[in-house]
Design an enzyme around this catalytic site. Structure first.
Site, PDB file in Angstrom:
ATOM      1  N   PRO A   1      65.145 -73.683  46.393  1.00 15.89           N
ATOM      2  CA  PRO A   1      66.057 -73.012  46.185  1.00 15.89           C
ATOM      3  C   PRO A   1      65.528 -71.630  45.977  1.00 15.89           C
ATOM      4  O   PRO A   1      66.064 -70.495  46.519  1.00 15.89           O
ATOM      5  CB  PRO A   1      66.389 -73.252  44.689  1.00 15.89           C
ATOM      6  CG  PRO A   1      65.787 -74.617  44.344  1.00 15.89           C
ATOM      7  CD  PRO A   1      64.609 -75.112  45.538  1.00 15.89           C
TER       8      PRO A   1
ATOM      9  N   PRO B   1      29.962 -49.967  58.386  1.00 18.57           N
ATOM     10  CA  PRO B   1      29.281 -48.655  58.030  1.00 18.57           C
ATOM     11  C   PRO B   1      27.888 -49.106  57.474  1.00 18.57           C
ATOM     12  O   PRO B   1      26.783 -48.068  57.211  1.00 18.57           O
ATOM     13  CB  PRO B   1      29.727 -48.020  56.754  1.00 18.57           C
ATOM     14  CG  PRO B   1      30.744 -49.045  56.209  1.00 18.57           C
ATOM     15  CD  PRO B   1      31.097 -50.330  57.421  1.00 18.57           C
TER      16      PRO B   1
ATOM     17  N   ASP C   1      22.293 -50.437  67.613  1.00 17.55           N
ATOM     18  CA  ASP C   1      22.177 -49.079  67.288  1.00 17.55           C
ATOM     19  C   ASP C   1      21.501 -48.563  65.827  1.00 17.55           C
ATOM     20  O   ASP C   1      21.249 -49.661  64.901  1.00 17.55           O
ATOM     21  CB  ASP C   1      23.465 -48.294  66.874  1.00 17.55           C
ATOM     22  CG  ASP C   1      24.380 -47.997  67.871  1.00 17.55           C
ATOM     23  OD1 ASP C   1      25.484 -47.484  67.300  1.00 17.55           O
ATOM     24  OD2 ASP C   1      24.133 -47.827  69.111  1.00 17.55           O
TER      25      ASP C   1
ATOM     26  N   LYS D   1      15.326 -46.761  69.798  1.00 19.90           N
ATOM     27  CA  LYS D   1      14.205 -46.544  70.337  1.00 19.90           C
ATOM     28  C   LYS D   1      14.151 -46.166  71.920  1.00 19.90           C
ATOM     29  O   LYS D   1      12.877 -45.881  72.265  1.00 19.90           O
ATOM     30  CB  LYS D   1      13.339 -47.681  70.061  1.00 19.90           C
ATOM     31  CG  LYS D   1      13.080 -48.115  68.654  1.00 19.90           C
ATOM     32  CD  LYS D   1      12.257 -49.389  68.718  1.00 19.90           C
ATOM     33  CE  LYS D   1      12.064 -49.690  66.750  1.00 19.90           C
ATOM     34  NZ  LYS D   1      12.021 -50.983  66.679  1.00 19.90           N
TER      35      LYS D   1
ATOM     36  N   GLY E   1      27.689 -49.063  65.296  1.00 19.44           N
ATOM     37  CA  GLY E   1      28.058 -48.763  63.688  1.00 19.44           C
ATOM     38  C   GLY E   1      29.604 -48.362  63.535  1.00 19.44           C
ATOM     39  O   GLY E   1      30.276 -47.883  64.616  1.00 19.44           O
ATOM     40  N   GLY E   2      30.068 -48.705  62.635  1.00 15.64           N
ATOM     41  CA  GLY E   2      31.472 -48.479  62.196  1.00 15.64           C
ATOM     42  C   GLY E   2      32.335 -49.164  63.186  1.00 15.64           C
ATOM     43  O   GLY E   2      32.168 -50.257  63.306  1.00 15.64           O
ATOM     44  N   ASP E   3      33.379 -48.385  63.937  1.00 13.25           N
ATOM     45  CA  ASP E   3      34.324 -48.890  64.769  1.00 13.25           C
ATOM     46  C   ASP E   3      33.727 -48.196  66.085  1.00 13.25           C
ATOM     47  O   ASP E   3      33.429 -47.084  66.318  1.00 13.25           O
ATOM     48  CB  ASP E   3      35.805 -48.281  64.535  1.00 13.25           C
ATOM     49  CG  ASP E   3      36.699 -48.794  65.520  1.00 13.25           C
ATOM     50  OD1 ASP E   3      37.138 -50.096  65.071  1.00 13.25           O
ATOM     51  OD2 ASP E   3      36.854 -48.290  66.521  1.00 13.25           O
TER      52      ASP E   3
ATOM     53  N   THR F   1      35.483 -48.513  60.059  1.00 13.98           N
ATOM     54  CA  THR F   1      35.000 -47.155  60.207  1.00 13.98           C
ATOM     55  C   THR F   1      34.431 -46.503  58.890  1.00 13.98           C
ATOM     56  O   THR F   1      34.926 -46.589  57.924  1.00 13.98           O
ATOM     57  CB  THR F   1      36.071 -46.461  60.976  1.00 13.98           C
ATOM     58  OG1 THR F   1      35.160 -45.053  61.242  1.00 13.98           O
ATOM     59  CG2 THR F   1      37.165 -46.074  60.329  1.00 13.98           C
TER      60      THR F   1
END
Ligand SMILES: C[S@@+](CC[C@H](N)C(=O)[O-])C[C@H]1O[C@@H](n2cnc3c(N)ncnc32)[C@H](O)[C@@H]1O
Length: 445
Positions: free
Chosen positions: A48, A174, A197, A219, A250-252, A280
């Site tokens: 119901p 991040p 990275d 590097k 890193g991030g997006d 991000t």
């Protein structure tokens, strides 16, 4: 625990196109139905009332909802029945009817009377895991451990699977490894080569098996553009040699990450690429310091700006006068070293010198630091406190919301769960990704 002669026989039901009846529209049905739909089942639901999300599925035409109580005959034609109403007598009647018609029935309210037990299940890549131990909590714990092991590679996901090829560009978030997506972790666990990275979540690299080759592009001893050519070349070379390459960023990857350049280079070389979005820093780093980039009645918009060149630089394409004129939040990436020029420019074009500013360095990491100032005072504060990149700068009234949140958090009793990020404090680090899984309700002896 089930006795030896009562051990369940574990099966994987392939339900595509087959009718499944779900009786009940509460929390249990709310968990079962999405999993049934994922398996392609033709779901009929009788109840119901239903939860908002089940109603949404009915409105979207994904399930057939009969808005009434269960009635005899509802199970006709079903291959499987889930009896999860809140009335044990109704569940018992459904189970009895199913037994008569030799239809398998899961009774959510009484495992001892249920002919079918739902295992604690989880998914890691293309591996589905199901655990029945007799104790639902124990099963869920074992499931979590297996799924986490498969995702991190410690359970050997790379052995015996169809070998992936090409390149996956994975947004690593991040820095806090808990903010790497589940998909990103799965692909990392299958990588032969990882190209990483400086700002990628490096702590996850220690979880990889020793035979995974890790190339640290921080590097590479060249300038930015030459380094990018080397990165593209490394991705292509390893992929063309038949290795599965994860490019961990890193991030997006598509937010000031040069991700599209890498995608284009790979595609031009005939190398297939998958892109996995990441969390991000533009949003997550402010959040880790308690700053929401939007807040009702305070900021209806936010702009994310790269300040890798200062406002007066001829290479800058940013409309600084327009940004100064808005009341929205400004989020600056790569901005710490050029903050004096930015503050001058914004004030010159009309933004008040008293506008709040927050600078968050090493966001989400144990070394996170935050300062709060104004456009007038931020530069001396950054110098005095020795704030260094990487940092995100947030300009706007939302910075004051963080103070309000921090005050409320301070008033919480010690040890209260779920405290959001506080200025100057990183959130608790969680090892590994939470298992994507369904909890068993009827699995007990
Ligand atoms: C080249 S951009 C890459 C941005 C990344 N693709 C993203 O979506 O977060 C690098 C800038 O991101 C910001 N950043 C990235 N990670 C950060 C962190 N953990 N804490 C503070 N800022 C960060 C800094 O402004 C840094 O200079």
């Amino acid at each position: 625990m089930a006795t030896t002669d009562d051990q369940p026989y574990l099966l994987g039901l392939r339900l595509r196109g087959r009718r499944v009846l779900v009786a009940g529209g509460g929390a249990v049905a709310g968990r079962r139905v999405p999993a049934l739909l994922d398996a392609g089942a033709d779901v009929s639901l009788v109840s119901p009332e239903v939860t908002g999300s089940l109603e949404g599925l009915a409105q979207a035409g994904r399930i057939h909802w009969a808005r009434r109580r269960y009635a005899a005959g509802d199970i006709d034609g079903a291959w499987l029945v889930c009896a999860c109403t809140d009335d044990p007598a109704v569940n018992a009647a459904i189970a009895a009817a199913a037994e008569t018609q030799r239809i398998w029935c899961v009774r959510a309210d009484d495992a001892s009377q249920s002919p079918v037990w739902t295992p604690a299940s989880g998914l890691a890549g293309d591996v589905r895991v199901g655990v029945l131990s007799g104790d639902p909590r124990r099963s869920a714990g074992i499931r979590d451990a297996i799924v986490a092991g498969l995702r991190t590679g410690s359970l050997g996901a790379r052995r015996g699977r169809g070998h992936r090829s090409g390149v996956a560009l994975v947004g690593g978030g991040p820095g806090d490894p808990g903010l790497l997506t589940v998909r990103g972790r799965q692909l990392l666990a299958e990588a032969d080569v990882v190209v990483t990275d400086r700002l990628a979540p490096r702590s996850v690299l220690h979880e990889l098996p020793p035979d995974v080759q890790i190339i640290d592009v921080a590097k590479i001893p060249y300038g930015r553009s030459v380094a990018q050519e080397h990165i593209n070349a490394a991705l292509i070379e390893h992929a063309q040699a038949g290795r599965f390459v994860v490019r961990l960023k890193g991030g997006d990857p598509y937010v000031f990450g040069r991700g599209a350049e890498e995608v284009i280079a790979c595609l031009r070389a005939g190398v297939p690429v998958t892109v996995v979005p990441g969390v991000t820093s533009a949003v997550a780093v402010p959040a880790a310091a308690g700053v929401p980039v939007t807040h009702r009645g305070v900021a209806q918009e936010f702009s994310v700006v790269s300040v890798h060149v200062p406002p007066d630089d001829e290479r800058s394409t940013v409309n600084w006068p327009a940004l100064a004129a808005t009341r929205g939040t400004l989020v600056l990436l790569m901005g710490v070293e050029r903050l004096a020029a930015v503050a001058d420019t914004l004030i010159r074009y009309g933004r008040s010198g008293s506008t709040p500013v927050s600078v968050i360095a090493d966001g989400t990491l144990p070394t996170q630091r935050t300062i709060v100032a104004t456009l007038d005072t931020v530069v001396p504060r950054v110098l005095k406190d020795g704030i260094r990149p990487p940092a995100v700068v947030v300009i706007g009234e939302v910075v004051n919301v963080a103070a309000e949140i921090a005050e409320l958090v301070r008033e919480m009793p010690p040890g209260a769960p779920g405290q959001p990020g506080l200025p100057g404090r990183a959130p608790a680090h969680r090892a590994g990704a939470a298992a994507q899984a369904t909890a068993p309700e009827t699995e007990q002896a």
